[in-house]
Write an enzyme that holds these catalytic residues in place. Sequence first.
Site, PDB file in Angstrom:
ATOM      1  N   GLY A  12     -47.451 -48.641 -37.434  1.00 31.38           N
ATOM      2  CA  GLY A  12     -46.486 -48.885 -36.354  1.00 31.38           C
ATOM      3  C   GLY A  12     -46.046 -47.607 -35.661  1.00 31.38           C
ATOM      4  CB  VAL A  91     -44.205 -51.838 -44.110  1.00 30.22           C
ATOM      5  CG1 VAL A  91     -45.642 -51.637 -44.568  1.00 30.22           C
ATOM      6  CG2 VAL A  91     -43.261 -51.819 -45.301  1.00 30.22           C
ATOM      7  CD  GLU A 162     -41.019 -38.777 -39.214  1.00 29.48           C
ATOM      8  OE1 GLU A 162     -41.819 -38.432 -40.091  1.00 29.48           O
ATOM      9  OE2 GLU A 162     -40.490 -37.957 -38.440  1.00 29.48           O
ATOM     10  CG  PHE A 163     -35.104 -37.152 -39.889  1.00 28.31           C
ATOM     11  CD1 PHE A 163     -33.876 -37.786 -40.020  1.00 28.31           C
ATOM     12  CD2 PHE A 163     -35.675 -36.574 -41.006  1.00 28.31           C
ATOM     13  CE1 PHE A 163     -33.227 -37.827 -41.247  1.00 28.31           C
ATOM     14  CE2 PHE A 163     -35.041 -36.604 -42.245  1.00 28.31           C
ATOM     15  CZ  PHE A 163     -33.817 -37.229 -42.363  1.00 28.31           C
ATOM     16  CB  ALA A 165     -36.181 -39.698 -31.244  1.00 28.29           C
ATOM     17  CD  GLU A 166     -39.726 -46.185 -31.070  1.00 23.14           C
ATOM     18  OE1 GLU A 166     -39.822 -46.802 -29.998  1.00 23.14           O
ATOM     19  OE2 GLU A 166     -39.536 -46.740 -32.166  1.00 23.14           O
ATOM     20  CE  LYS A 222     -34.286 -42.504 -40.529  1.00 22.80           C
ATOM     21  NZ  LYS A 222     -34.641 -41.831 -39.296  1.00 22.80           N
ATOM     22  CG  LEU A 223     -29.784 -45.492 -44.873  1.00 25.29           C
ATOM     23  CD1 LEU A 223     -29.227 -46.285 -46.046  1.00 25.29           C
ATOM     24  CD2 LEU A 223     -30.332 -46.451 -43.821  1.00 25.29           C
ATOM     25  CB  CYS A 278     -33.770 -47.242 -36.547  1.00 23.71           C
ATOM     26  SG  CYS A 278     -35.490 -47.552 -36.980  1.00 23.71           S
ATOM     27  CG  PHE A 279     -29.224 -45.657 -33.612  1.00 25.76           C
ATOM     28  CD1 PHE A 279     -29.905 -44.825 -34.485  1.00 25.76           C
ATOM     29  CD2 PHE A 279     -28.813 -45.141 -32.393  1.00 25.76           C
ATOM     30  CE1 PHE A 279     -30.173 -43.506 -34.159  1.00 25.76           C
ATOM     31  CE2 PHE A 279     -29.068 -43.824 -32.050  1.00 25.76           C
ATOM     32  CZ  PHE A 279     -29.747 -43.008 -32.927  1.00 25.76           C
TER      33      PHE A 279
HETATM   34  P1  NAD Z   1     -43.346 -51.223 -36.937  1.00 26.36           P
HETATM   35  O1  NAD Z   1     -42.894 -52.620 -37.016  1.00 26.36           O
HETATM   36  O2  NAD Z   1     -43.732 -50.617 -35.641  1.00 26.36           O
HETATM   37  O3  NAD Z   1     -44.582 -51.011 -37.924  1.00 26.36           O
HETATM   38  C1  NAD Z   1     -44.648 -51.526 -39.218  1.00 26.36           C
HETATM   39  C2  NAD Z   1     -46.076 -52.012 -39.480  1.00 26.36           C
HETATM   40  O4  NAD Z   1     -46.200 -52.355 -40.856  1.00 26.36           O
HETATM   41  C3  NAD Z   1     -46.457 -53.272 -38.695  1.00 26.36           C
HETATM   42  O5  NAD Z   1     -47.584 -53.001 -37.876  1.00 26.36           O
HETATM   43  C4  NAD Z   1     -46.764 -54.310 -39.783  1.00 26.36           C
HETATM   44  O6  NAD Z   1     -47.843 -55.168 -39.468  1.00 26.36           O
HETATM   45  C5  NAD Z   1     -47.123 -53.424 -40.956  1.00 26.36           C
HETATM   46  N1  NAD Z   1     -46.979 -54.089 -42.254  1.00 26.36           N
HETATM   47  C6  NAD Z   1     -45.931 -54.800 -42.739  1.00 26.36           C
HETATM   48  N2  NAD Z   1     -46.178 -55.222 -43.980  1.00 26.36           N
HETATM   49  C7  NAD Z   1     -47.413 -54.773 -44.321  1.00 26.36           C
HETATM   50  C8  NAD Z   1     -48.217 -54.877 -45.490  1.00 26.36           C
HETATM   51  N3  NAD Z   1     -47.780 -55.517 -46.578  1.00 26.36           N
HETATM   52  N4  NAD Z   1     -49.436 -54.301 -45.462  1.00 26.36           N
HETATM   53  C9  NAD Z   1     -49.891 -53.649 -44.385  1.00 26.36           C
HETATM   54  N5  NAD Z   1     -49.162 -53.501 -43.245  1.00 26.36           N
HETATM   55  C10 NAD Z   1     -47.938 -54.051 -43.217  1.00 26.36           C
HETATM   56  O7  NAD Z   1     -42.174 -50.360 -37.617  1.00 26.36           O
HETATM   57  P2  NAD Z   1     -41.815 -48.823 -37.339  1.00 26.36           P
HETATM   58  O8  NAD Z   1     -40.997 -48.692 -36.121  1.00 26.36           O
HETATM   59  O9  NAD Z   1     -43.026 -47.991 -37.496  1.00 26.36           O
HETATM   60  O10 NAD Z   1     -40.830 -48.553 -38.558  1.00 26.36           O
HETATM   61  C11 NAD Z   1     -41.301 -48.451 -39.879  1.00 26.36           C
HETATM   62  C12 NAD Z   1     -40.202 -47.883 -40.743  1.00 26.36           C
HETATM   63  O11 NAD Z   1     -39.871 -46.563 -40.309  1.00 26.36           O
HETATM   64  C13 NAD Z   1     -38.897 -48.655 -40.724  1.00 26.36           C
HETATM   65  O12 NAD Z   1     -38.324 -48.624 -42.011  1.00 26.36           O
HETATM   66  C14 NAD Z   1     -38.036 -47.879 -39.768  1.00 26.36           C
HETATM   67  O13 NAD Z   1     -36.666 -48.016 -40.055  1.00 26.36           O
HETATM   68  C15 NAD Z   1     -38.474 -46.468 -40.018  1.00 26.36           C
HETATM   69  N6  NAD Z   1     -38.317 -45.537 -38.889  1.00 26.36           N
HETATM   70  C16 NAD Z   1     -38.645 -45.928 -37.624  1.00 26.36           C
HETATM   71  C17 NAD Z   1     -38.555 -45.027 -36.566  1.00 26.36           C
HETATM   72  C18 NAD Z   1     -38.934 -45.389 -35.164  1.00 26.36           C
HETATM   73  O14 NAD Z   1     -38.715 -44.585 -34.279  1.00 26.36           O
HETATM   74  N7  NAD Z   1     -39.473 -46.545 -34.899  1.00 26.36           N
HETATM   75  C19 NAD Z   1     -38.160 -43.711 -36.820  1.00 26.36           C
HETATM   76  C20 NAD Z   1     -37.838 -43.344 -38.132  1.00 26.36           C
HETATM   77  C21 NAD Z   1     -37.925 -44.269 -39.149  1.00 26.36           C
HETATM   78  C1  UGA Z   2     -33.378 -42.585 -33.532  1.00 28.80           C
HETATM   79  C2  UGA Z   2     -33.070 -41.196 -34.076  1.00 28.80           C
HETATM   80  O1  UGA Z   2     -32.799 -40.319 -32.989  1.00 28.80           O
HETATM   81  C3  UGA Z   2     -34.246 -40.657 -34.887  1.00 28.80           C
HETATM   82  O2  UGA Z   2     -33.900 -39.418 -35.472  1.00 28.80           O
HETATM   83  C4  UGA Z   2     -34.594 -41.655 -35.978  1.00 28.80           C
HETATM   84  O3  UGA Z   2     -35.723 -41.213 -36.692  1.00 28.80           O
HETATM   85  C5  UGA Z   2     -34.878 -43.012 -35.369  1.00 28.80           C
HETATM   86  O4  UGA Z   2     -33.726 -43.449 -34.597  1.00 28.80           O
HETATM   87  C6  UGA Z   2     -35.118 -44.070 -36.376  1.00 28.80           C
HETATM   88  O5  UGA Z   2     -34.714 -43.955 -37.526  1.00 28.80           O
HETATM   89  O6  UGA Z   2     -35.685 -45.072 -35.945  1.00 28.80           O
HETATM   90  P1  UGA Z   2     -34.781 -43.552 -31.493  1.00 28.80           P
HETATM   91  O7  UGA Z   2     -34.033 -44.800 -31.797  1.00 28.80           O
HETATM   92  O8  UGA Z   2     -36.243 -43.616 -31.359  1.00 28.80           O
HETATM   93  O9  UGA Z   2     -34.476 -42.467 -32.629  1.00 28.80           O
HETATM   94  O10 UGA Z   2     -34.241 -42.911 -30.141  1.00 28.80           O
HETATM   95  P2  UGA Z   2     -32.884 -42.117 -29.770  1.00 28.80           P
HETATM   96  O11 UGA Z   2     -33.249 -41.012 -28.887  1.00 28.80           O
HETATM   97  O12 UGA Z   2     -32.091 -41.788 -30.962  1.00 28.80           O
HETATM   98  O13 UGA Z   2     -32.103 -43.191 -28.909  1.00 28.80           O
HETATM   99  C7  UGA Z   2     -31.533 -44.339 -29.491  1.00 28.80           C
HETATM  100  C8  UGA Z   2     -30.701 -45.073 -28.451  1.00 28.80           C
HETATM  101  O14 UGA Z   2     -29.515 -44.357 -28.155  1.00 28.80           O
HETATM  102  C9  UGA Z   2     -31.427 -45.268 -27.114  1.00 28.80           C
HETATM  103  O15 UGA Z   2     -31.140 -46.537 -26.597  1.00 28.80           O
HETATM  104  C10 UGA Z   2     -30.824 -44.181 -26.246  1.00 28.80           C
HETATM  105  O16 UGA Z   2     -30.895 -44.481 -24.886  1.00 28.80           O
HETATM  106  C11 UGA Z   2     -29.399 -44.157 -26.756  1.00 28.80           C
HETATM  107  N1  UGA Z   2     -28.720 -42.869 -26.522  1.00 28.80           N
HETATM  108  C12 UGA Z   2     -29.158 -41.735 -27.127  1.00 28.80           C
HETATM  109  C13 UGA Z   2     -27.612 -42.833 -25.687  1.00 28.80           C
HETATM  110  O17 UGA Z   2     -27.193 -43.859 -25.139  1.00 28.80           O
HETATM  111  N2  UGA Z   2     -26.985 -41.638 -25.486  1.00 28.80           N
HETATM  112  C14 UGA Z   2     -27.398 -40.485 -26.078  1.00 28.80           C
HETATM  113  O18 UGA Z   2     -26.759 -39.423 -25.848  1.00 28.80           O
HETATM  114  C15 UGA Z   2     -28.519 -40.548 -26.917  1.00 28.80           C
END
Ligand code: NAD
Ligand code: UGA
Length: 464
Positions: A12, A91, A162-163, A165-166, A222-223, A278-279
């Site tokens: 993902g 996942v 993982e920290f 940001a998208e 992380k949380l 995530c937030f």
């Molecule tokens: P996502 O939904 O994009 O990806 C997760 C993937 O895992 C999916 O493609 C799903 O099909 C796959 N999956 C689930 N169960 C499975 C299994 N049993 N075997 C194989 N594949 C399986 O999720 P994500 O955004 O990548 O987030 C993943 C984790 O990372 C979450 O815990 C999230 O909180 C954390 N995280 C996300 C971000 C972010 O920016 N998206 C940043 C930091 C941390």
């Molecule tokens: C956030 C954290 O920044 C990452 O460090 C973390 O790894 C990730 O969550 C996660 O655990 O999933 P992300 O959600 O991808 O990353 O993007 P952010 O840049 O944090 O923005 C989150 C939301 O807050 C967005 O909707 C953004 O527009 C909003 N935002 C951010 C504001 O409204 N104001 C700000 O000053 C910053």
Amino acid sequence: MNIKNICCIGAGYVGGPTMAVIAQKCPEINVTVVDINEERIKAWNDENVENIPIYEPGLPEVVKEARGRNLFFSTDVDAAIDKADMIFISVNTPTKTYGIGKGMAADLKFIELCARQIARVAKDDKIVVEKSTLPVRTAEALKNILDNTGNGVNYQILSNPEFLAEGTAVDDLMNPDRVLIGGDIDTAKGKEAVDALVDVYAHWVPRERLLTTNVWSSELSKLTANAFLAQRVSSINAMSELCEKTGADVNEVSKAVGMDSRIGAKFLKSSVGFGGSCFQKDILNLVYISKSFGLHEVADYLEQVIIMNDHQKRRFAAKIVQTLFNTVSGKKIALLGWAFKKDTNDTRESAAIYVADYLLNEQAEIVVYDPKVKTEQIYADLDYLNTRSSEENRARVTVVDGAYEATKDAHAVAVLTEWDEFKELDWQKIYKEMLKPAFLFDGRRLLERKTKEDIGFEFYAIGS
Ligand code: NAD
Ligand code: UGA
């Protein structure tokens, strides 16, 4: 211990980019990213690297360099587990939608499935790395499942949240503020596992930014980081409402406050509300954990961050209705942006979904334009709320390919994602083609008030 083969379960937004960067930076390590979602894996393997399933600036170049060399995407989860010395679990961990903890606790069923699959397949010792964001003490449950399979395999569990940001994932991965690795540092085997993961990152991250802790501190940090970041956004958004009542401007306030080096300038941009996968999920998870330990004041304190965020989204939508003479029934409202922030195609928990839903309840006709989000995703997001039938969502919401098409003949335009291209639009042309009075609502403080008012717009921006 020298890591030669890495497997990552979950292709993902985290698994894909993180493993692509590890593969690029460690050419001697084979990295296989596996997922049960065949379509996703197919897209990661698409010959045209621009078609990978995640839009993230700089990512196609990294994938192009490593894919087929030492980076592989596959649906054969068993084979990848079997071969790996180190297995990342990346996942999804969404909020539970059923049973105990519904609406708050993290749903760990995908994590548990991974643990059981590893336990079933593994024949030699493995380092299992929690990459997903997990409730504190999840490693204990993982270890319990893995150690009770009786096949004599030794598992070391590490937490490596993982920290990234998208939208800035590649930069964040290439140049992280820190990499956090939690492990059983009091035992020789645990220390060896931590060192092995440290060595992977040390290929490109300076040693002083590789932070090692015990597992529980890592999981909880992380949380905590996400709660603090979200809390800043809710704090400035709370001020934005006060600014609107008092003649202060939230951008000026945030600049003045952020110049205090103790506070810092980042994450003080007022908006229509934070989104992203995530937030909210992570704060609710903390609220749940706190409550389960009987820490009600802690839980209430954290929950206010979400309450404020929900209020901000609702308040923005209500402002549109109120400004349009208290009714938007049958009126065309153009929404510019659907992604939860710019430079991503991710829409999870995007404020736009909730603003649209609110306006649809007020019988508005909605037209959406987003540069990267697909039409089906927009309908899927609205359907997921279950507020109305999917037929009605399709009848009342139109998705178009360009901003001018969206805004033509509209009663109002609302900017919901801060895409750069919205700044460069020909706002004179947009004004000309809208119904008058032409209302413009800036939920991102993206546009300059004076030039828009000079054109003739009735302009409203969050926090001023
Ligand atoms: P996502 O939904 O994009 O990806 C997760 C993937 O895992 C999916 O493609 C799903 O099909 C796959 N999956 C689930 N169960 C499975 C299994 N049993 N075997 C194989 N594949 C399986 O999720 P994500 O955004 O990548 O987030 C993943 C984790 O990372 C979450 O815990 C999230 O909180 C954390 N995280 C996300 C971000 C972010 O920016 N998206 C940043 C930091 C941390
Ligand atoms: C956030 C954290 O920044 C990452 O460090 C973390 O790894 C990730 O969550 C996660 O655990 O999933 P992300 O959600 O991808 O990353 O993007 P952010 O840049 O944090 O923005 C989150 C939301 O807050 C967005 O909707 C953004 O527009 C909003 N935002 C951010 C504001 O409204 N104001 C700000 O000053 C910053």
